[in-house]
Design a protein around this motif. Structure first.
Motif, PDB file in Angstrom:
ATOM      1  N   LEU A 224       2.479   1.618  -3.417  1.00 37.65           N
ATOM      2  CA  LEU A 224       1.543   2.106  -4.434  1.00 37.65           C
ATOM      3  C   LEU A 224       1.240   3.589  -4.258  1.00 37.65           C
ATOM      4  O   LEU A 224       1.128   4.323  -5.247  1.00 37.65           O
ATOM      5  CB  LEU A 224       0.249   1.282  -4.404  1.00 37.65           C
ATOM      6  N   LYS A 225       1.127   4.039  -3.027  1.00 34.67           N
ATOM      7  CA  LYS A 225       0.904   5.466  -2.787  1.00 34.67           C
ATOM      8  C   LYS A 225       2.089   6.285  -3.303  1.00 34.67           C
ATOM      9  O   LYS A 225       1.920   7.342  -3.899  1.00 34.67           O
ATOM     10  CB  LYS A 225       0.702   5.746  -1.298  1.00 34.67           C
ATOM     11  N   MET A 226       3.295   5.777  -3.063  1.00 34.57           N
ATOM     12  CA  MET A 226       4.479   6.482  -3.528  1.00 34.57           C
ATOM     13  C   MET A 226       4.585   6.421  -5.053  1.00 34.57           C
ATOM     14  O   MET A 226       5.024   7.371  -5.686  1.00 34.57           O
ATOM     15  CB  MET A 226       5.731   5.878  -2.878  1.00 34.57           C
TER      16      MET A 226
ATOM     17  N   ARG B 232       2.141   6.408  -7.177  1.00 33.86           N
ATOM     18  CA  ARG B 232       1.168   7.315  -7.793  1.00 33.86           C
ATOM     19  C   ARG B 232       1.808   8.638  -8.210  1.00 33.86           C
ATOM     20  O   ARG B 232       1.502   9.168  -9.260  1.00 33.86           O
ATOM     21  CB  ARG B 232       0.018   7.600  -6.830  1.00 33.86           C
ATOM     22  N   THR B 233       2.684   9.150  -7.372  1.00 32.00           N
ATOM     23  CA  THR B 233       3.317  10.428  -7.708  1.00 32.00           C
ATOM     24  C   THR B 233       4.267  10.288  -8.891  1.00 32.00           C
ATOM     25  O   THR B 233       4.502  11.256  -9.598  1.00 32.00           O
ATOM     26  CB  THR B 233       4.090  11.008  -6.509  1.00 32.00           C
TER      27      THR B 233
ATOM     28  N   SER C 151       0.826  -1.205   0.000  1.00 33.00           N
ATOM     29  CA  SER C 151       0.000   0.000   0.000  1.00 33.00           C
ATOM     30  C   SER C 151       0.861   1.256   0.000  1.00 33.00           C
ATOM     31  O   SER C 151       0.615   2.200  -0.761  1.00 33.00           O
ATOM     32  CB  SER C 151      -0.912  -0.006   1.226  1.00 33.00           C
ATOM     33  N   THR C 152       1.878   1.269   0.839  1.00 31.42           N
ATOM     34  CA  THR C 152       2.791   2.416   0.878  1.00 31.42           C
ATOM     35  C   THR C 152       3.512   2.570  -0.453  1.00 31.42           C
ATOM     36  O   THR C 152       3.643   3.681  -0.977  1.00 31.42           O
ATOM     37  CB  THR C 152       3.809   2.245   2.022  1.00 31.42           C
TER      38      THR C 152
END
Length: 183
Positions: free
Chosen positions: A131-133, A135-136, A128-129
């Protein structure tokens, strides 16, 4: 009260950082800020941010560096030792106890299932972390090449993390440098 005038004893630092250490494993920085800035008011938000900035460029875990800095600010070397000891005391005891329990009960199917579930949660949190990173990085597609290269080297060649970093870091740094020129 201004934190420059405030004095804390090593026992106060030990107790405060012991509470921080008990608040979570491997992710206590938000709790540290809450305790140090909001609850105990040992530092102002600006002082905390400045100190954390210094701690982030120093080698080692940020929270350990922060414990050293806060402890030494208020009580010198004894304060630094007390803060670090407080931060690590409870987690070390808990891990040792869990290790002893594992040694005694790891053969049980229920315990094995529990550990598989815990490891799945850990993988999920890390994914999850990531994927969040990631995204940018979609805003600058060449960086996705560095991500893909890293994944291929790690998964296909089964290299250790150190080798993956040594191989991909120059390429990723070049892309990041170009990205800064692009922005």
């Amino acid at each position: 009260m201004d934190s420059h005038q405030k004095k804390l004893s090593p026992s106060e630092l030990f107790t405060g950082f012991c509470r921080i250490g008990l608040s979570g494993f491997g992710g206590v920085l938000p709790w540290a800020r809450r305790t140090i800035v909001e609850k105990e008011k040992w530092l102002s938000p600006e002082e905390f941010s400045a100190m954390l900035g210094i701690c982030q460029i120093a080698p080692g875990p940020n929270i350990m560096n922060l414990a050293v800095c806060v402890g030494s600010k208020f009580a010198g070397v004894r304060g630094a030792v007390a803060a670090v000891t407080g931060l690590m005391f409870a987690p070390i005891i808990i891990v040792v106890l869990l290790g002893m329990l594992y040694e005694s009960y790891s053969f049980m199917p229920a315990v094995q299932g529990l550990l598989r579930g815990i490891s799945a949660v850990g993988v999920g949190l890390i994914a999850s972390t990531g994927l969040k990173m990631l995204r940018t990085e979609f805003r600058y597609p060449p960086m996705l090449v560095a991500v893909a290269l890293t994944m291929i080297i790690a998964i296909y060649f089964h290299l250790a993390l150190g080798w993956v970093v040594l191989i991909t870091a120059p390429f990723a740094l070049l892309i990041a440098w170009r990205k800064t020129k692009h922005d």
